[in-house]
Structures are given as C-alpha cells and as structure tokens.
Design a protein around this motif. Structure first.
Motif, PDB file in Angstrom:
ATOM      1  N   GLU A 217       0.830  -1.210   0.000  1.00 19.74           N
ATOM      2  CA  GLU A 217       0.000   0.000   0.000  1.00 19.74           C
ATOM      3  C   GLU A 217       0.868   1.265   0.000  1.00 19.74           C
ATOM      4  O   GLU A 217       0.588   2.220  -0.729  1.00 19.74           O
ATOM      5  CB  GLU A 217      -0.931  -0.024   1.214  1.00 19.74           C
ATOM      6  N   GLU A 218       1.934   1.261   0.800  1.00 17.59           N
ATOM      7  CA  GLU A 218       2.841   2.404   0.829  1.00 17.59           C
ATOM      8  C   GLU A 218       3.521   2.600  -0.520  1.00 17.59           C
ATOM      9  O   GLU A 218       3.706   3.731  -0.973  1.00 17.59           O
ATOM     10  CB  GLU A 218       3.889   2.220   1.923  1.00 17.59           C
ATOM     11  N   LEU A 219       3.883   1.503  -1.173  1.00 17.76           N
ATOM     12  CA  LEU A 219       4.519   1.584  -2.482  1.00 17.76           C
ATOM     13  C   LEU A 219       3.545   2.138  -3.528  1.00 17.76           C
ATOM     14  O   LEU A 219       3.935   2.948  -4.382  1.00 17.76           O
ATOM     15  CB  LEU A 219       5.023   0.210  -2.902  1.00 17.76           C
ATOM     16  N   LYS A 220       2.288   1.744  -3.459  1.00 10.60           N
ATOM     17  CA  LYS A 220       1.285   2.283  -4.389  1.00 10.60           C
ATOM     18  C   LYS A 220       1.141   3.793  -4.205  1.00 10.60           C
ATOM     19  O   LYS A 220       1.072   4.542  -5.189  1.00 10.60           O
ATOM     20  CB  LYS A 220      -0.069   1.615  -4.160  1.00 10.60           C
ATOM     21  N   HIS A 221       1.111   4.255  -2.948  1.00  5.73           N
ATOM     22  CA  HIS A 221       0.996   5.694  -2.693  1.00  5.73           C
ATOM     23  C   HIS A 221       2.221   6.444  -3.212  1.00  5.73           C
ATOM     24  O   HIS A 221       2.097   7.526  -3.788  1.00  5.73           O
ATOM     25  CB  HIS A 221       0.806   5.965  -1.199  1.00  5.73           C
ATOM     26  N   PHE A 222       3.401   5.872  -3.004  1.00  5.49           N
ATOM     27  CA  PHE A 222       4.620   6.506  -3.503  1.00  5.49           C
ATOM     28  C   PHE A 222       4.587   6.626  -5.021  1.00  5.49           C
ATOM     29  O   PHE A 222       4.921   7.671  -5.580  1.00  5.49           O
ATOM     30  CB  PHE A 222       5.856   5.713  -3.061  1.00  5.49           C
ATOM     31  N   ARG A 223       4.192   5.555  -5.703  1.00  3.51           N
ATOM     32  CA  ARG A 223       4.138   5.588  -7.165  1.00  3.51           C
ATOM     33  C   ARG A 223       3.146   6.620  -7.664  1.00  3.51           C
ATOM     34  O   ARG A 223       3.401   7.321  -8.642  1.00  3.51           O
ATOM     35  CB  ARG A 223       3.771   4.206  -7.699  1.00  3.51           C
ATOM     36  N   LEU A 224       1.993   6.723  -6.992  1.00 10.16           N
ATOM     37  CA  LEU A 224       0.989   7.703  -7.385  1.00 10.16           C
ATOM     38  C   LEU A 224       1.510   9.129  -7.209  1.00 10.16           C
ATOM     39  O   LEU A 224       1.343   9.981  -8.084  1.00 10.16           O
ATOM     40  CB  LEU A 224      -0.284   7.495  -6.577  1.00 10.16           C
ATOM     41  N   LYS A 225       2.188   9.382  -6.078  1.00 11.82           N
ATOM     42  CA  LYS A 225       2.768  10.711  -5.842  1.00 11.82           C
ATOM     43  C   LYS A 225       3.860  11.018  -6.859  1.00 11.82           C
ATOM     44  O   LYS A 225       3.941  12.142  -7.372  1.00 11.82           O
ATOM     45  CB  LYS A 225       3.339  10.796  -4.431  1.00 11.82           C
ATOM     46  N   ALA A 226       4.712  10.046  -7.171  1.00 17.03           N
ATOM     47  CA  ALA A 226       5.789  10.256  -8.147  1.00 17.03           C
ATOM     48  C   ALA A 226       5.203  10.552  -9.525  1.00 17.03           C
ATOM     49  O   ALA A 226       5.693  11.440 -10.235  1.00 17.03           O
ATOM     50  CB  ALA A 226       6.692   9.033  -8.197  1.00 17.03           C
ATOM     51  N   LEU A 227       4.154   9.829  -9.904  1.00 19.83           N
ATOM     52  CA  LEU A 227       3.508  10.090 -11.186  1.00 19.83           C
ATOM     53  C   LEU A 227       2.916  11.493 -11.214  1.00 19.83           C
ATOM     54  O   LEU A 227       3.049  12.220 -12.210  1.00 19.83           O
ATOM     55  CB  LEU A 227       2.417   9.055 -11.452  1.00 19.83           C
ATOM     56  N   GLY A 228       2.274  11.907 -10.125  1.00 23.70           N
ATOM     57  CA  GLY A 228       1.713  13.259 -10.055  1.00 23.70           C
ATOM     58  C   GLY A 228       2.779  14.333 -10.194  1.00 23.70           C
ATOM     59  O   GLY A 228       2.587  15.328 -10.909  1.00 23.70           O
ATOM     60  N   ILE A 229       3.906  14.138  -9.538  1.00 24.13           N
ATOM     61  CA  ILE A 229       5.001  15.109  -9.635  1.00 24.13           C
ATOM     62  C   ILE A 229       5.546  15.167 -11.056  1.00 24.13           C
ATOM     63  O   ILE A 229       5.811  16.252 -11.581  1.00 24.13           O
ATOM     64  CB  ILE A 229       6.106  14.767  -8.621  1.00 24.13           C
TER      65      ILE A 229
END
Length: 89
Positions: free
Chosen positions: A59-71
């Motif tokens: 779950e933490e990895l999914k959130h990180f990937r989503l934030k990285a994609l947004g940036i």
C-alpha cells in the motif's frame, strides 16, 4: 553462498533473524525477511504477520508511485507552459 558484512550504528539494537542471524534496523524489515527468505520454516502467526506487513508495504509503495507520477505530470506540464510562454515572446 555469499557473506555480507553488516554495520550496526552505536546505541541501536538490531532485530536479528533467528534463522540466519542477519540484523535488521526495523522489526517490519525482519518480518518481511522471514516471509521472503524463510517462508517454509514459519509458524502460522509468523506467516500472518508477514502477510500483514507485506500488505502495508504494498500500500505504501502504491501511494509513492501515485505521488511520483503526479510530480512527473506537474513537471511536464510546468515545463510545457514555460516553453510555450518563452517560445511565443
């Protein structure tokens, strides 16, 4: 089999694997190590702890990937707008 040297910072007590003796800084890392490296030797409680830790990590990895994609999207469009403004003038 390769041997690895470990360095534990002074004042910290590592969580040591009971199966292979490898030290880990966080208990969560030890639980994940148990499930990945010693899965056949674990009790039912240890297996359940591994799946819980694995789910949290995923779950933490999914959130990180989503934030990285947004940036990356913001950077892309930011540079695109800057180029459009500078290129026009």
């Amino acid at each position: 089999m390769t041997t690895t040297d470990y360095s534990v910072p002074t004042g910290e007590s590592p969580h040591v694997c009971a199966y292979c003796g490898d030290p880990f800084r966080e208990e969560e890392y030890l639980v994940l190590h148990h499930g990945l490296e010693h899965g056949d030797e674990l009790s039912e409680d240890e297996v359940a702890a591994f799946y819980d830790a694995y789910e949290v990590e995923t779950e933490e990895l999914k959130h990180f990937r989503l934030k990285a994609l947004g940036i990356l999207v913001l950077l892309y469009f930011g540079f695109l707008f800057i180029y459009a403004i500078i290129g026009i003038s």
